[in-house]
Write a protein that holds these residues in place. Structure first.
Motif, PDB file in Angstrom:
ATOM      1  N   ILE A  79       0.837  -1.203   0.000  1.00  0.00           N
ATOM      2  CA  ILE A  79       0.000   0.000   0.000  1.00  0.00           C
ATOM      3  C   ILE A  79       0.871   1.251   0.000  1.00  0.00           C
ATOM      4  CG2 ILE A  79      -1.620   1.335   1.416  1.00  0.00           C
ATOM      5  CD1 ILE A  79      -2.878  -1.358   2.218  1.00  0.00           C
ATOM      6  N   ARG A  80       1.931   1.254   0.824  1.00  0.00           N
ATOM      7  CA  ARG A  80       2.826   2.412   0.867  1.00  0.00           C
ATOM      8  C   ARG A  80       3.475   2.663  -0.483  1.00  0.00           C
ATOM      9  NH1 ARG A  80       6.080   0.762   5.658  1.00  0.00           N
ATOM     10  NH2 ARG A  80       4.527   0.871   7.264  1.00  0.00           N
ATOM     11  N   SER A  81       3.929   1.601  -1.138  1.00  0.00           N
ATOM     12  CA  SER A  81       4.586   1.784  -2.431  1.00  0.00           C
ATOM     13  C   SER A  81       3.596   2.273  -3.484  1.00  0.00           C
ATOM     14  CB  SER A  81       5.260   0.495  -2.887  1.00  0.00           C
ATOM     15  OG  SER A  81       4.306  -0.499  -3.162  1.00  0.00           O
ATOM     16  N   GLN A  82       2.353   1.792  -3.433  1.00  0.00           N
ATOM     17  CA  GLN A  82       1.341   2.264  -4.376  1.00  0.00           C
ATOM     18  C   GLN A  82       1.008   3.737  -4.150  1.00  0.00           C
ATOM     19  OE1 GLN A  82      -1.890  -0.475  -3.782  1.00  0.00           O
ATOM     20  NE2 GLN A  82      -1.057  -1.995  -5.218  1.00  0.00           N
ATOM     21  N   GLU A  83       0.929   4.135  -2.872  1.00  0.00           N
ATOM     22  CA  GLU A  83       0.660   5.542  -2.567  1.00  0.00           C
ATOM     23  C   GLU A  83       1.800   6.426  -3.051  1.00  0.00           C
ATOM     24  OE1 GLU A  83       0.008   5.651   1.624  1.00  0.00           O
ATOM     25  OE2 GLU A  83      -2.026   4.864   1.478  1.00  0.00           O
ATOM     26  N   LEU A  84       3.019   5.982  -2.839  1.00  0.00           N
ATOM     27  CA  LEU A  84       4.179   6.742  -3.298  1.00  0.00           C
ATOM     28  C   LEU A  84       4.176   6.857  -4.815  1.00  0.00           C
ATOM     29  CD1 LEU A  84       6.854   8.145  -2.624  1.00  0.00           C
ATOM     30  CD2 LEU A  84       7.959   5.929  -2.843  1.00  0.00           C
ATOM     31  N   ALA A  85       3.836   5.768  -5.508  1.00  0.00           N
ATOM     32  CA  ALA A  85       3.786   5.798  -6.967  1.00  0.00           C
ATOM     33  C   ALA A  85       2.721   6.791  -7.446  1.00  0.00           C
ATOM     34  CB  ALA A  85       3.504   4.402  -7.508  1.00  0.00           C
ATOM     35  N   ARG A  86       1.559   6.809  -6.764  1.00  0.00           N
ATOM     36  CA  ARG A  86       0.499   7.752  -7.135  1.00  0.00           C
ATOM     37  C   ARG A  86       0.953   9.193  -6.951  1.00  0.00           C
ATOM     38  NH1 ARG A  86      -3.093   5.416  -3.639  1.00  0.00           N
ATOM     39  NH2 ARG A  86      -3.534   3.385  -4.479  1.00  0.00           N
ATOM     40  N   LYS A  87       1.623   9.468  -5.833  1.00  0.00           N
ATOM     41  CA  LYS A  87       2.105  10.825  -5.570  1.00  0.00           C
ATOM     42  C   LYS A  87       3.143  11.249  -6.611  1.00  0.00           C
ATOM     43  CE  LYS A  87       1.365  10.734  -0.582  1.00  0.00           C
ATOM     44  NZ  LYS A  87       2.028  10.693   0.739  1.00  0.00           N
ATOM     45  N   LEU A  88       4.067  10.359  -6.913  1.00  0.00           N
ATOM     46  CA  LEU A  88       5.091  10.682  -7.906  1.00  0.00           C
ATOM     47  C   LEU A  88       4.479  10.899  -9.281  1.00  0.00           C
ATOM     48  CD1 LEU A  88       7.971   8.249  -6.899  1.00  0.00           C
ATOM     49  CD2 LEU A  88       7.908  10.723  -6.630  1.00  0.00           C
ATOM     50  N   ARG A  89       3.490  10.099  -9.607  1.00  0.00           N
ATOM     51  CA  ARG A  89       2.827  10.251 -10.904  1.00  0.00           C
ATOM     52  C   ARG A  89       2.128  11.603 -10.997  1.00  0.00           C
ATOM     53  NH1 ARG A  89      -2.158   6.925 -13.366  1.00  0.00           N
ATOM     54  NH2 ARG A  89      -1.833   7.529 -15.516  1.00  0.00           N
ATOM     55  N   ALA A  90       1.455  11.996  -9.917  1.00  0.00           N
ATOM     56  CA  ALA A  90       0.775  13.289  -9.902  1.00  0.00           C
ATOM     57  C   ALA A  90       1.781  14.428 -10.055  1.00  0.00           C
ATOM     58  CB  ALA A  90      -0.014  13.445  -8.610  1.00  0.00           C
ATOM     59  N   ILE A  91       2.906  14.319  -9.386  1.00  0.00           N
ATOM     60  CA  ILE A  91       3.941  15.351  -9.493  1.00  0.00           C
ATOM     61  C   ILE A  91       4.472  15.436 -10.915  1.00  0.00           C
ATOM     62  CG2 ILE A  91       6.286  15.960  -8.765  1.00  0.00           C
ATOM     63  CD1 ILE A  91       5.544  14.810  -5.999  1.00  0.00           C
ATOM     64  N   LEU A  92       4.741  14.290 -11.529  1.00  0.00           N
ATOM     65  CA  LEU A  92       5.266  14.276 -12.904  1.00  0.00           C
ATOM     66  C   LEU A  92       4.251  14.847 -13.891  1.00  0.00           C
ATOM     67  CD1 LEU A  92       7.110  10.844 -13.024  1.00  0.00           C
ATOM     68  CD2 LEU A  92       8.121  13.112 -13.086  1.00  0.00           C
ATOM     69  N   ILE A  93       2.980  14.526 -13.692  1.00  0.00           N
ATOM     70  CA  ILE A  93       1.948  15.058 -14.583  1.00  0.00           C
ATOM     71  C   ILE A  93       1.885  16.573 -14.472  1.00  0.00           C
ATOM     72  CG2 ILE A  93      -0.555  15.173 -14.944  1.00  0.00           C
ATOM     73  CD1 ILE A  93      -0.635  12.161 -14.314  1.00  0.00           C
ATOM     74  N   LYS A  94       1.970  17.109 -13.258  1.00  0.00           N
ATOM     75  CA  LYS A  94       1.959  18.559 -13.050  1.00  0.00           C
ATOM     76  C   LYS A  94       3.161  19.206 -13.719  1.00  0.00           C
ATOM     77  CE  LYS A  94      -0.641  18.741  -8.744  1.00  0.00           C
ATOM     78  NZ  LYS A  94      -0.574  19.050  -7.301  1.00  0.00           N
ATOM     79  N   LYS A  95       4.320  18.572 -13.621  1.00  0.00           N
ATOM     80  CA  LYS A  95       5.529  19.143 -14.236  1.00  0.00           C
ATOM     81  C   LYS A  95       5.420  19.137 -15.755  1.00  0.00           C
ATOM     82  CE  LYS A  95       9.148  18.635 -10.867  1.00  0.00           C
ATOM     83  NZ  LYS A  95      10.505  18.191 -10.631  1.00  0.00           N
ATOM     84  N   VAL A  96       4.889  18.053 -16.321  1.00  0.00           N
ATOM     85  CA  VAL A  96       4.761  17.945 -17.772  1.00  0.00           C
ATOM     86  C   VAL A  96       3.772  18.974 -18.296  1.00  0.00           C
ATOM     87  CG1 VAL A  96       3.929  16.451 -19.624  1.00  0.00           C
ATOM     88  CG2 VAL A  96       5.486  15.542 -17.910  1.00  0.00           C
ATOM     89  N   ARG A  97       2.680  19.163 -17.589  1.00  0.00           N
ATOM     90  CA  ARG A  97       1.665  20.111 -18.027  1.00  0.00           C
ATOM     91  C   ARG A  97       2.049  21.564 -17.715  1.00  0.00           C
ATOM     92  NH1 ARG A  97      -3.722  16.809 -16.106  1.00  0.00           N
ATOM     93  NH2 ARG A  97      -3.516  15.132 -17.629  1.00  0.00           N
ATOM     94  N   GLY A  98       3.086  21.740 -16.930  1.00  0.00           N
ATOM     95  CA  GLY A  98       3.549  23.077 -16.627  1.00  0.00           C
ATOM     96  C   GLY A  98       2.731  23.795 -15.595  1.00  0.00           C
ATOM     97  N   LEU A  99       2.148  23.053 -14.681  1.00  0.00           N
ATOM     98  CA  LEU A  99       1.320  23.681 -13.637  1.00  0.00           C
ATOM     99  C   LEU A  99       2.121  23.983 -12.404  1.00  0.00           C
ATOM    100  CD1 LEU A  99      -1.856  21.467 -13.943  1.00  0.00           C
ATOM    101  CD2 LEU A  99      -1.530  23.744 -14.839  1.00  0.00           C
TER     102      LEU A  99
END
Length: 99
Positions: A79-99
């Motif tokens: 569960i911890r690793s899945q939560e970390l993956a979700r957080k990292l994915r959200a951060i990467l999406i924000k960076k790619v979109r330039g938000l």
């Protein structure tokens, strides 16, 4: 060339085959001090991970309570690793979109 050198050369010429790595721990016994050599060997085993492999290979009976504890720990790690993956994915999406 001796036969050992020839064998090594033929192994190195074969690109598809991988060389097997020898496993093991060697400890020198200095001045006949066996106790010190054993403690040093134990430290080397712990640091190299061989001790963990040996414990995992044991096929003795595990109590149900121990199984439950191990299952709970594994689930928490998952569960911890899945939560970390979700957080990292959200951060990467924000960076790619330039938000």
């Amino acid at each position: 060339m001796n036969s050992v050198a020839k064998h090594a050369v033929t192994l190195l010429k074969r690109p598809n085959e991988q060389l097997q790595q020898c496993r093991g721990i060697r400890v020198k016994v200095l001045d006949g001090n066996l106790e010190r050599a054993l403690t040093f060997m134990q430290r080397k085993m712990q640091s190299s991970g061989i001790e963990r492999l040996i414990k995992n290979e044991q096929t003795h009976h595990i109590k149900n309570s121990e199984k439950r504890v191990l299952a709970r720990k594994n689930l928490q790690l998952k569960i911890r690793s899945q939560e970390l993956a979700r957080k990292l994915r959200a951060i990467l999406i924000k960076k790619v979109r330039g938000l």
